[in-house]
Design a protein around this motif. Structure first.
Motif, PDB file in Angstrom:
ATOM      1  N   GLY A 268       2.237   1.792   4.903  1.00 31.89           N
ATOM      2  CA  GLY A 268       1.179   2.544   4.234  1.00 31.89           C
ATOM      3  C   GLY A 268       0.769   3.783   5.008  1.00 31.89           C
ATOM      4  O   GLY A 268       0.592   4.857   4.427  1.00 31.89           O
ATOM      5  N   PHE A 269       0.641   3.661   6.312  1.00 31.48           N
ATOM      6  CA  PHE A 269       0.228   4.820   7.102  1.00 31.48           C
ATOM      7  C   PHE A 269       1.386   5.799   7.296  1.00 31.48           C
ATOM      8  O   PHE A 269       1.169   7.012   7.400  1.00 31.48           O
ATOM      9  CB  PHE A 269      -0.406   4.387   8.423  1.00 31.48           C
ATOM     10  N   VAL A 362      -0.159  -6.440  -7.120  1.00 33.97           N
ATOM     11  CA  VAL A 362       0.505  -6.016  -5.875  1.00 33.97           C
ATOM     12  C   VAL A 362      -0.519  -5.915  -4.743  1.00 33.97           C
ATOM     13  O   VAL A 362      -0.261  -6.362  -3.618  1.00 33.97           O
ATOM     14  CB  VAL A 362       1.250  -4.680  -6.067  1.00 33.97           C
ATOM     15  N   ALA A 363      -1.705  -5.362  -5.046  1.00 34.99           N
ATOM     16  CA  ALA A 363      -2.742  -5.255  -4.015  1.00 34.99           C
ATOM     17  C   ALA A 363      -3.104  -6.635  -3.474  1.00 34.99           C
ATOM     18  O   ALA A 363      -3.262  -6.823  -2.269  1.00 34.99           O
ATOM     19  CB  ALA A 363      -3.977  -4.551  -4.580  1.00 34.99           C
ATOM     20  N   GLY A 364      -3.234  -7.603  -4.373  1.00 34.57           N
ATOM     21  CA  GLY A 364      -3.561  -8.962  -3.946  1.00 34.57           C
ATOM     22  C   GLY A 364      -2.469  -9.555  -3.077  1.00 34.57           C
ATOM     23  O   GLY A 364      -2.739 -10.217  -2.066  1.00 34.57           O
ATOM     24  N   LEU A 365      -1.228  -9.318  -3.459  1.00 34.42           N
ATOM     25  CA  LEU A 365      -0.108  -9.838  -2.673  1.00 34.42           C
ATOM     26  C   LEU A 365      -0.093  -9.211  -1.283  1.00 34.42           C
ATOM     27  O   LEU A 365       0.179  -9.877  -0.282  1.00 34.42           O
ATOM     28  CB  LEU A 365       1.210  -9.560  -3.408  1.00 34.42           C
ATOM     29  N   VAL A 366      -0.403  -7.911  -1.228  1.00 35.76           N
ATOM     30  CA  VAL A 366      -0.475  -7.234   0.071  1.00 35.76           C
ATOM     31  C   VAL A 366      -1.601  -7.846   0.912  1.00 35.76           C
ATOM     32  O   VAL A 366      -1.413  -8.163   2.089  1.00 35.76           O
ATOM     33  CB  VAL A 366      -0.715  -5.717  -0.118  1.00 35.76           C
ATOM     34  N   GLY A 367      -2.761  -8.030   0.286  1.00 31.54           N
ATOM     35  CA  GLY A 367      -3.911  -8.542   1.021  1.00 31.54           C
ATOM     36  C   GLY A 367      -3.700  -9.947   1.560  1.00 31.54           C
ATOM     37  O   GLY A 367      -4.115 -10.271   2.680  1.00 31.54           O
ATOM     38  N   VAL A 390     -11.212  -3.094  -3.045  1.00 28.30           N
ATOM     39  CA  VAL A 390     -11.074  -1.990  -2.083  1.00 28.30           C
ATOM     40  C   VAL A 390      -9.952  -1.042  -2.522  1.00 28.30           C
ATOM     41  O   VAL A 390     -10.097   0.190  -2.498  1.00 28.30           O
ATOM     42  CB  VAL A 390     -10.795  -2.543  -0.666  1.00 28.30           C
ATOM     43  N   CYS A 391      -8.824  -1.628  -2.954  1.00 33.20           N
ATOM     44  CA  CYS A 391      -7.693  -0.786  -3.372  1.00 33.20           C
ATOM     45  C   CYS A 391      -8.036  -0.001  -4.635  1.00 33.20           C
ATOM     46  O   CYS A 391      -7.582   1.137  -4.807  1.00 33.20           O
ATOM     47  CB  CYS A 391      -6.444  -1.633  -3.608  1.00 33.20           C
ATOM     48  N   PHE A 410      -0.029   4.439   0.082  1.00 32.29           N
ATOM     49  CA  PHE A 410      -1.088   4.325   1.102  1.00 32.29           C
ATOM     50  C   PHE A 410      -2.281   3.530   0.558  1.00 32.29           C
ATOM     51  O   PHE A 410      -2.792   2.619   1.213  1.00 32.29           O
ATOM     52  CB  PHE A 410      -1.540   5.703   1.575  1.00 32.29           C
ATOM     53  N   ALA A 411      -2.703   3.877  -0.643  1.00 30.88           N
ATOM     54  CA  ALA A 411      -3.902   3.227  -1.197  1.00 30.88           C
ATOM     55  C   ALA A 411      -3.716   1.721  -1.327  1.00 30.88           C
ATOM     56  O   ALA A 411      -4.635   0.945  -1.076  1.00 30.88           O
ATOM     57  CB  ALA A 411      -4.251   3.845  -2.551  1.00 30.88           C
ATOM     58  N   VAL A 412      -2.526   1.294  -1.721  1.00 30.29           N
ATOM     59  CA  VAL A 412      -2.314  -0.136  -1.949  1.00 30.29           C
ATOM     60  C   VAL A 412      -1.798  -0.834  -0.680  1.00 30.29           C
ATOM     61  O   VAL A 412      -2.343  -1.854  -0.273  1.00 30.29           O
ATOM     62  CB  VAL A 412      -1.355  -0.369  -3.138  1.00 30.29           C
ATOM     63  N   HIS A 413      -0.768  -0.262  -0.049  1.00 26.50           N
ATOM     64  CA  HIS A 413      -0.176  -0.979   1.089  1.00 26.50           C
ATOM     65  C   HIS A 413      -0.920  -0.706   2.396  1.00 26.50           C
ATOM     66  O   HIS A 413      -1.162  -1.619   3.178  1.00 26.50           O
ATOM     67  CB  HIS A 413       1.311  -0.640   1.214  1.00 26.50           C
ATOM     68  N   GLY A 414      -1.274   0.546   2.623  1.00 23.09           N
ATOM     69  CA  GLY A 414      -1.981   0.870   3.865  1.00 23.09           C
ATOM     70  C   GLY A 414      -3.385   0.290   3.874  1.00 23.09           C
ATOM     71  O   GLY A 414      -3.750  -0.497   4.751  1.00 23.09           O
ATOM     72  N   VAL A 415      -4.155   0.661   2.871  1.00 23.55           N
ATOM     73  CA  VAL A 415      -5.542   0.209   2.814  1.00 23.55           C
ATOM     74  C   VAL A 415      -5.616  -1.286   2.482  1.00 23.55           C
ATOM     75  O   VAL A 415      -6.393  -2.035   3.083  1.00 23.55           O
ATOM     76  CB  VAL A 415      -6.336   1.049   1.791  1.00 23.55           C
TER      77      VAL A 415
END
Lengths: 505, 112
Positions: A268-269, A362-367, A390-391, A410-415
């Motif tokens: 993400g970064f 996807v955001a949930g899976l990342v989190g 947050v995402c 960035f918004a989904v994977h980084g954050v």
């Protein structure tokens, strides 16, 4: 991180004390607990030592664990084409093939680089806290790789890594007099090769994630050079820090079960740096840039979710209770996140977006990725729900800003990954993992440790990515010409079209 | 009354649309078309087979205007759609016999 804990073997003395008084790093107690529950995690090393056989018995893999790790590796590989279609559906039709190729090419390039040097930099023994030794460049000898398991982790001093456990499986502090040392092995019940190939799949998908911030405007060959250098110079050292028992983050006891920091924060970064160095797409903000196929997007989301079971539950290193827990938590985290995204959409926009639902999942899976081996099912629902919120805010802000993080990498994977890492510190439960931020003395320190370690990964990835991309830019350029960008990268980079029509020829 | 038919590059559509809006022309019909002129087309290769694509994607923008507006509209479209490279397209201007607005039955210039 716990993927390794399960497989550590504990000294006979610690074994006799029933694990709870063993001296290990914080989360190691988790492994000890599950070892006790499943009864197989320590069978190899521990059993041999306990009977005081001078010659250890030849390694015999646990076939159930090996089957699950191999199946998981295949599942994680599937996530890369899944990501390709998720991203591909989001770009304009004239850039479809190029976007697909950004992911697919990683399957070829990264696999070979992993064997050449990547695996050794990440997981080689006899390294230091910052990178592995280079003894396994070109892989360990085939006999070792397939007939033995991963050897005891060796640190910079040439001795097996031993960690200090200060808290037991119930989250209680262990008196110093009772603390014992534990040698640590990674994935002890499966052949070394299974561990190596499983980890390779993470090395493949992580740079592919970055491509979400680079699509529709970057030349293809510089992209390949970038992901190759990024893999070796950024991914591999970070994997070593976090997952190798000699790595400095592992030693500190920070928790990252399946790669929240190594994969998602890292990618993400790097994506943020990429969006800044490569710059906006032509016409960004003034011209509509619509996703050309949401059905393909949602297909990609579904396959990502499916593959994520290998990513998370496979990181347990075997088919035991820990794997089941990660599997359950993965499902709940993704479901809660998708639901929350749909609810926020409904409340704020009066309609539920299909792309939003997919992004929420996807955001949930990342989190849940860093948390899935440490939290209870209720905790998993909360992790998913909060990460999704947050995402959502981050993606909304991104769309109004000037940085063209085109597909929200960035918004989904980084954050999302960062949020998940912090939430892991909050929701990790004593009963399951030996860590509870609110119960364990110095509980706040767990959260701060998560923050510190994740922030270092984020900063390292951002700075290194910025430097690598700037160097490539100076040497040969990153951007497609205006003309080829307008014409579409499918034709200008690959000479093919995603949707060719016969009536034009 | 004249019908201005402009065949231009697809990615120039947005520019032409906003340029026309700037001079007060908001009604138009847009069609995806394929065609060729002096531009040679390009070659696509699929696993060893080569195909010359000579009918290239364009968009056709049709605008019905009063005679007095023709020059301004044509100039506006030409400026907005121009890249200077081969393949920028062409503009055709044709007379219109009659115009009818379906909703009201208005005729000719009242219906534009």
């Amino acid at each position: 991180m716990t993927e390794f804990f399960k497989t550590l073997f504990v000294s006979p003395c610690a074994k006799a004390l029933g694990f709870t008084t063993a001296r290990m790093a914080l989360p190691l107690a988790f492994a000890a607990l599950f070892g006790a529950l499943t009864g197989h995690a320590y069978a190899q090393g521990g059993g041999a030592s306990a009977s005081e056989t001078p010659e250890p018995a030849p390694f015999a893999p646990n076939t159930g664990d090996t089957a699950w790790v191999l199946a998981s590796a295949a599942l994680v590989l599937l996530m890369t084409p899944a990501l390709a279609f998720f991203y591909g559906g989001l770009v304009r039709g004239k850039n479809m093939l190029n976007t697909l190729m950004m992911s697919f090419s990683a399957m070829a390039l990264m696999a070979i680089l992993w064997v050449v040097a990547g695996y050794s930099i990440a997981f080689g023994n006899n390294g230091n806290p910052y990178h592995g030794g280079l003894g396994w460049a070109g892989l360990p000898p085939a006999m070792e790789l397939f007939t033995d398991n991963y050897p005891p982790a060796i640190g910079a001093d040439g001795k097996p890594v031993q960690l200090t456990m200060t808290v037991d499986a119930q989250g209680k502090a262990i008196p110093e007099a009772d603390q014992k040392a534990a040698d640590i092995e990674l994935f002890a019940t499966v052949p070394h090769g299974a561990f190596m190939i499983f980890q390779m799949m993470f090395f493949i998908i992580t740079p592919a994630l970055i491509s979400g911030a680079l699509v529709e405007r970057m030349k293809f060959v510089p992209y390949l050079i970038f992901i190759g250098l990024w893999g070796l110079l950024v991914y591999c050292p970070v994997a070593h820090w976090v997952w190798h028992p000699a790595g400095w983050i592992f030693t500190k006891g920070a928790m990252d079960f399946a790669g929240g920091a190594v994969v998602h924060v890292n990618a993400g970064f790097a994506a943020l740096a990429g969006a800044l160095v490569v710059g906006q797409r032509r016409g960004y903000g003034s011209r509509p840039m619509l996703p050309h196929s949401l059905p393909l997007c949602l297909l990609g989301v579904g396959l990502l979710w499916f593959g994520w079971y290998g990513f998370n539950a496979g990181s347990a290193g075997g088919a035991g209770a820990l794997g089941v827990m990660a599997f359950v938590n993965t499902t709940l985290g993704a479901a809660a996140a998708m639901l929350v995204w749909m609810i926020i959409d409904l409340v704020t926009r009066k309609e539920i977006s299909a792309l939003g639902a997919g992004t929420g999942a996807v955001a949930g899976l990342v989190g849940i990725t860093p948390a899935c081996g440490f939290v209870s099912p209720t905790g998993a629902i909360l992790v998913g729900a909060i990460t999704s919120g947050v995402c959502y805010v981050m993606a909304t802000l991104r769309a109004r800003g000037k940085v063209d993080d085109s597909l929200d990498a960035f918004a989904v994977h980084g954050v999302g990954g960062f949020t998940g890492a912090l939430l892991t510190g909050i929701f990790a439960t004593g009963a399951l993992s030996g860590v509870n931020a609110f119960i364990v003395p110095g509980g706040l320190s767990t959260l701060l440790l998560q923050l510190q370690c994740t922030a270092v990964v984020a900063a390292y990835s951002f700075v290194m990515s910025y430097v690598i991309l700037t160097a490539i830019k100076a040497l040969g350029g990153l951007r497609a010409t205006d003309e080829s960008e307008e014409r579409g990268l499918d034709l200008s980079m690959h000479g093919e079209e995603a949707y060719a029509s016969e009536s034009r020829v | 009354m004249k019908l201005v038919e402009a065949v231009v590059r697809p990615h120039k559509l947005q520019d032409v649309k906003s340029a026309l809006a700037d001079i007060g022309v908001v009604g138009m019909t847009v069609t995806d078309v394929r065609g060729c002129g002096r531009q040679k087309g390009h070659v696509e290769r699929y696993r060893g087979s080569e195909y010359t694509v000579d009918l290239l994607s364009k968009v056709k923008i049709e605008v019905a205007v009063k005679d007095s507006q023709v020059d301004e509209v044509v100039e506006c479209i030409a400026t907005a759609a121009r890249t200077g490279e081969i393949g920028d397209g062409k503009i055709f201007i044709r007379p219109i016999e009659q115009v009818v607005r379906v909703r009201t039955g208005d005729r000719d210039e009242d219906a534009l």
